[in-house]
Write an enzyme that holds these catalytic residues in place. Structure first.
Site, PDB file in Angstrom:
ATOM      1  N   GLU A 188       0.836  -1.212   0.000  1.00  0.00           N
ATOM      2  CA  GLU A 188       0.000   0.000   0.000  1.00  0.00           C
ATOM      3  C   GLU A 188       0.869   1.258   0.000  1.00  0.00           C
ATOM      4  O   GLU A 188       0.699   2.151  -0.830  1.00  0.00           O
ATOM      5  CB  GLU A 188      -0.923   0.004   1.230  1.00  0.00           C
ATOM      6  CG  GLU A 188      -2.088  -0.966   1.103  1.00  0.00           C
ATOM      7  CD  GLU A 188      -3.130  -0.830   2.217  1.00  0.00           C
ATOM      8  OE1 GLU A 188      -4.166  -1.489   2.113  1.00  0.00           O
ATOM      9  OE2 GLU A 188      -2.911  -0.071   3.193  1.00  0.00           O
ATOM     10  N   HIS A 446     -27.224  -3.563 -12.563  1.00  0.00           N
ATOM     11  CA  HIS A 446     -26.448  -3.400 -13.791  1.00  0.00           C
ATOM     12  C   HIS A 446     -26.403  -1.934 -14.167  1.00  0.00           C
ATOM     13  O   HIS A 446     -27.435  -1.264 -14.102  1.00  0.00           O
ATOM     14  CB  HIS A 446     -27.097  -4.194 -14.937  1.00  0.00           C
ATOM     15  CG  HIS A 446     -26.422  -3.952 -16.251  1.00  0.00           C
ATOM     16  ND1 HIS A 446     -25.215  -4.551 -16.565  1.00  0.00           N
ATOM     17  CD2 HIS A 446     -26.748  -3.163 -17.316  1.00  0.00           C
ATOM     18  CE1 HIS A 446     -24.846  -4.151 -17.776  1.00  0.00           C
ATOM     19  NE2 HIS A 446     -25.758  -3.309 -18.248  1.00  0.00           N
TER      20      HIS A 446
HETATM   21  C1  LIG Z   1       0.030   1.568   8.085  1.00  0.00           C
HETATM   22  C2  LIG Z   1      -1.084   0.661   8.575  1.00  0.00           C
HETATM   23  C3  LIG Z   1      -2.218   0.524   7.817  1.00  0.00           C
HETATM   24  C4  LIG Z   1      -3.251  -0.288   8.259  1.00  0.00           C
HETATM   25  N1  LIG Z   1      -4.367  -0.399   7.486  1.00  0.00           N
HETATM   26  C5  LIG Z   1      -5.371  -1.178   7.890  1.00  0.00           C
HETATM   27  C6  LIG Z   1      -6.559  -1.271   7.121  1.00  0.00           C
HETATM   28  O1  LIG Z   1      -6.691  -0.641   6.079  1.00  0.00           O
HETATM   29  N2  LIG Z   1      -7.568  -2.058   7.582  1.00  0.00           N
HETATM   30  C7  LIG Z   1      -7.439  -2.779   8.732  1.00  0.00           C
HETATM   31  O2  LIG Z   1      -8.370  -3.488   9.100  1.00  0.00           O
HETATM   32  N3  LIG Z   1      -6.337  -2.697   9.508  1.00  0.00           N
HETATM   33  C8  LIG Z   1      -5.302  -1.913   9.100  1.00  0.00           C
HETATM   34  N4  LIG Z   1      -4.189  -1.812   9.887  1.00  0.00           N
HETATM   35  C9  LIG Z   1      -4.140  -2.601  11.138  1.00  0.00           C
HETATM   36  C10 LIG Z   1      -4.947  -1.904  12.239  1.00  0.00           C
HETATM   37  O3  LIG Z   1      -4.430  -0.620  12.442  1.00  0.00           O
HETATM   38  C11 LIG Z   1      -4.884  -2.724  13.522  1.00  0.00           C
HETATM   39  O4  LIG Z   1      -5.289  -4.047  13.273  1.00  0.00           O
HETATM   40  C12 LIG Z   1      -5.802  -2.130  14.578  1.00  0.00           C
HETATM   41  O5  LIG Z   1      -5.435  -0.804  14.872  1.00  0.00           O
HETATM   42  C13 LIG Z   1      -5.781  -2.968  15.859  1.00  0.00           C
HETATM   43  O6  LIG Z   1      -6.626  -2.387  16.807  1.00  0.00           O
HETATM   44  P1  LIG Z   1      -6.384  -2.562  18.366  1.00  0.00           P
HETATM   45  O7  LIG Z   1      -7.516  -1.847  19.012  1.00  0.00           O
HETATM   46  O8  LIG Z   1      -6.148  -3.971  18.688  1.00  0.00           O
HETATM   47  O9  LIG Z   1      -5.014  -1.813  18.683  1.00  0.00           O
HETATM   48  P2  LIG Z   1      -4.410  -0.389  18.328  1.00  0.00           P
HETATM   49  O10 LIG Z   1      -5.139   0.288  17.244  1.00  0.00           O
HETATM   50  O11 LIG Z   1      -2.947  -0.614  18.137  1.00  0.00           O
HETATM   51  O12 LIG Z   1      -4.655   0.470  19.638  1.00  0.00           O
HETATM   52  C14 LIG Z   1      -4.030   0.188  20.838  1.00  0.00           C
HETATM   53  C15 LIG Z   1      -4.087   1.410  21.708  1.00  0.00           C
HETATM   54  O13 LIG Z   1      -3.705   1.049  23.013  1.00  0.00           O
HETATM   55  C16 LIG Z   1      -2.904   2.072  23.563  1.00  0.00           C
HETATM   56  N5  LIG Z   1      -2.114   1.474  24.655  1.00  0.00           N
HETATM   57  C17 LIG Z   1      -1.240   0.452  24.574  1.00  0.00           C
HETATM   58  N6  LIG Z   1      -0.752   0.149  25.794  1.00  0.00           N
HETATM   59  C18 LIG Z   1      -1.322   1.006  26.653  1.00  0.00           C
HETATM   60  C19 LIG Z   1      -1.235   1.191  28.054  1.00  0.00           C
HETATM   61  N7  LIG Z   1      -0.455   0.420  28.818  1.00  0.00           N
HETATM   62  N8  LIG Z   1      -1.968   2.183  28.607  1.00  0.00           N
HETATM   63  C20 LIG Z   1      -2.769   2.969  27.856  1.00  0.00           C
HETATM   64  N9  LIG Z   1      -2.900   2.823  26.528  1.00  0.00           N
HETATM   65  C21 LIG Z   1      -2.193   1.851  25.939  1.00  0.00           C
HETATM   66  C22 LIG Z   1      -2.096   2.545  22.382  1.00  0.00           C
HETATM   67  O14 LIG Z   1      -1.574   3.852  22.599  1.00  0.00           O
HETATM   68  C23 LIG Z   1      -3.146   2.524  21.278  1.00  0.00           C
HETATM   69  O15 LIG Z   1      -3.844   3.726  21.199  1.00  0.00           O
HETATM   70  C24 LIG Z   1      -3.144  -0.980   9.482  1.00  0.00           C
HETATM   71  C25 LIG Z   1      -2.001  -0.827  10.280  1.00  0.00           C
HETATM   72  C26 LIG Z   1      -0.977  -0.013   9.825  1.00  0.00           C
HETATM   73  C27 LIG Z   1       0.240   0.161  10.685  1.00  0.00           C
END
Ligand SMILES: Cc1cc2nc3c(=O)[nH]c(=O)nc-3n(C[C@H](O)[C@H](O)[C@H](O)COP(=O)(O)OP(=O)(O)OC[C@H]3O[C@@H](n4cnc5c(N)ncnc54)[C@H](O)[C@@H]3O)c2cc1C
Length: 467
Positions: A188, A446
């Site tokens: 991407e 369509h």
């Molecule tokens: C460049 C890129 C593009 C992507 N594009 C897509 C896409 O198009 N479609 C898709 O489905 N997925 C995509 N992803 C993947 C997607 O971003 C992740 O799968 C998703 O964000 C996971 O969600 P989550 O809630 O598990 O964790 P995260 O989004 O990683 O959120 C975790 C949060 O927890 C917080 N945190 C961690 N530890 C602590 C703590 N001890 N105390 C307080 N806060 C804490 C962090 O600061 C963060 O805000 C992409 C990822 C990247 C890097």
């Protein structure tokens, strides 16, 4: 001490959706977020900014290369990279503010700082101004997400040797961009910078791009990307990057070992995947078990081995996708409310937002073969789709894999325009246990690209009309 039914640590798509659903179900909920804004990786440095840049760079390329064919005369477009970055940042801001609004609307308390599990029913938050707040809670959901995977010996500085985070904010278009890893994120972001003028070379350890996706899809997609100007070096590994000179010097070796070559480049993007993130959480001290890849181990109800502590999203096993994290967030909130929350991992779509897009849901041919499942294949190319022909968007195909005995749809794979939107129909079909016949008998508007899905379903029984 404030006291809650549920404290969610992390406000990415897993955490914020979980918090909202729990509040809807009547729980008193708080979230803890260590970053300055809500929304996690996805909204701040992942899905949203990457899609903003993919959209803008695609239009830039179309204006330069396709408009003339459509009878639209425009002068050669010029790139205002700072303007494009501003556009991307505004998209992020809108989304991030949206989460803050939803927290308020659902009366969810927010604590900004690093959350640590001090005891099963207690979370300590080290706030940004150095204070510590303690919260009591009946349940904790860990939604701490993931971080970029690094390569030994290749130090990411987010300037010349970047992860996806740095690749989303480059100050100028590099003449040469070397990408390590031919997965979704590499392809991407590689597409973005190629469209804006960089020569993009991708080095992949395996002998194919997009590991885990249907091999036929990956082969065709690689050919399309090569036609667009991206180059690939498969079965190869980057072992070191020397940043002492004006140009970076990357050491590249065959994956199996052998003579190294040196490639000069301006920017290296390390895109070799992501790893679960548990920094600062104190999971070890809390006794929460991790697997050998550092992921939090949960049961079918997202419960860890410690009563009252649950985990969802990128920090547990499964595809690292925003919608998977969201679905798990909803499921665990419903389970905590005594309902039957559930995620069907066979129906989670996967999309690559390049041009054309690539999207899939369910099993690949390789998986079905390995499991000894007999299946029929229905394929339909966009060259035979009316809308695609009218738009000159004929690259790609739809492939449907259906159980040979029952006709049940087991997998759908699309390379083509709007594949990411079209795959939702296939996900619904798999969720409902539909047969290929069901899709084939459903009226599709369509002229749309979606007719290719219907034709592929007809092709399962060898009765496609337009080919
Ligand atoms: C460049 C890129 C593009 C992507 N594009 C897509 C896409 O198009 N479609 C898709 O489905 N997925 C995509 N992803 C993947 C997607 O971003 C992740 O799968 C998703 O964000 C996971 O969600 P989550 O809630 O598990 O964790 P995260 O989004 O990683 O959120 C975790 C949060 O927890 C917080 N945190 C961690 N530890 C602590 C703590 N001890 N105390 C307080 N806060 C804490 C962090 O600061 C963060 O805000 C992409 C990822 C990247 C890097």
């Amino acid at each position: 001490m404030p006291s809650y039914d549920l404290v969610v640590i992390g406000t990415g798509p897993g955490g914020y959706v979980c918090a909202i659903r729990a509040a809807q179900l009547g729980m008193k909920v708080a979230v803890v977020e260590k970053d300055q804004t809500f929304g996690g990786t996805c909204l701040n440095i992942g899905c949203i900014p990457s899609k903003g840049l993919l959209y803008a760079s695609e239009l830039f390329e179309e204006a330069g290369h396709k408009f003339a064919k459509l009878g639209i005369g425009v002068s050669k477009p010029t790139l205002d990279l700072a303007g494009m970055m501003k556009f991307k940042d505004e998209g992020v801001e809108g989304n991030v503010k949206g989460v803050a609004f939803l927290f308020k609307k659902n009366k969810i308390d927010t604590f900004m700082g690093v959350g640590r599990i001090a005891a099963p029913r207690r979370v300590e938050v080290k706030t940004h101004d150095g204070k510590t707040e303690t919260i009591e809670t009946k349940n904790i959901v860990i939604a701490s997400g993931s971080d970029v995977a690094r390569l030994k010996g290749i130090e990411i500085d987010e300037k010349r040797i970047v992860s996806s985070t740095g690749a989303l904010v480059l100050g100028k278009v590099p003449e040469n961009l070397l990408i390590i890893g031919a997965g979704v994120i590499g392809l991407e972001l590689g597409s973005v910078w190629r469209r804006l003028g960089a020569k993009v070379h991708v080095i992949e350890f395996l002998d194919r791009i997009l590991p885990g996706m249907d091999a036929e899809v990956a082969r065709q997609f690689q050919r399309i990307l090569e036609k667009q100007g991206m180059t690939f070096q498969l079965s190869s590994k980057v072992t070191a990057v020397d940043g002492s000179g004006a140009k970076l010097k990357a050491q590249v070796e065959p994956a199996a070992g052998g003579a190294a070559q040196t490639l000069e480049t301006d920017v290296v993007l390390v895109a070799v995947g992501r790893v679960p993130y548990v920094g600062g959480l104190g999971v070890k001290e809390a006794g929460v078990a991790l697997d050998n890849r550092g992921r939090i181990i949960v049961d079918a109800h997202f419960a860890t081995n410690v009563p009252g502590i649950y985990a969802i999203g990128d920090v547990i096993a499964g595809p690292m996708l925003a919608h998977k994290a969201e679905d798990e967030g909803i499921a665990v909130a419903e389970i905590l409310a005594g309902q039957a929350g559930h995620v069907n991992y066979d129906a989670i779509p996967n999309v690559i937002y390049t041009y054309p897009e690539v999207a899939s849901v369910g099993k690949t041919e390789e998986e079905l073969k390995a499991a000894g499942v007999t299946y029929n294949t229905g394929k339909f190319p966009f060259t035979a789709n009316g809308r695609a022909k009218a738009n000159m968007q004929t690259e790609g195909f739809v492939k449907i894999l259906a159980d040979a005995k029952t006709d049940r749809v087991l997998g759908v794979h699309i390379v083509g325009p709007d594949a990411g939107d079209m795959i939702a129909e296939a996900a619904l079909a798999i969720e409902f246990g539909a047969a290929a016949e069901d899709i084939a008998r459903t009226s599709h508007p369509h002229p749309t690209f979606t007719e290719a899905v219907k034709e592929a379903a007809l092709a399962v029984a060898k009765r496609a009309i337009h080919i």
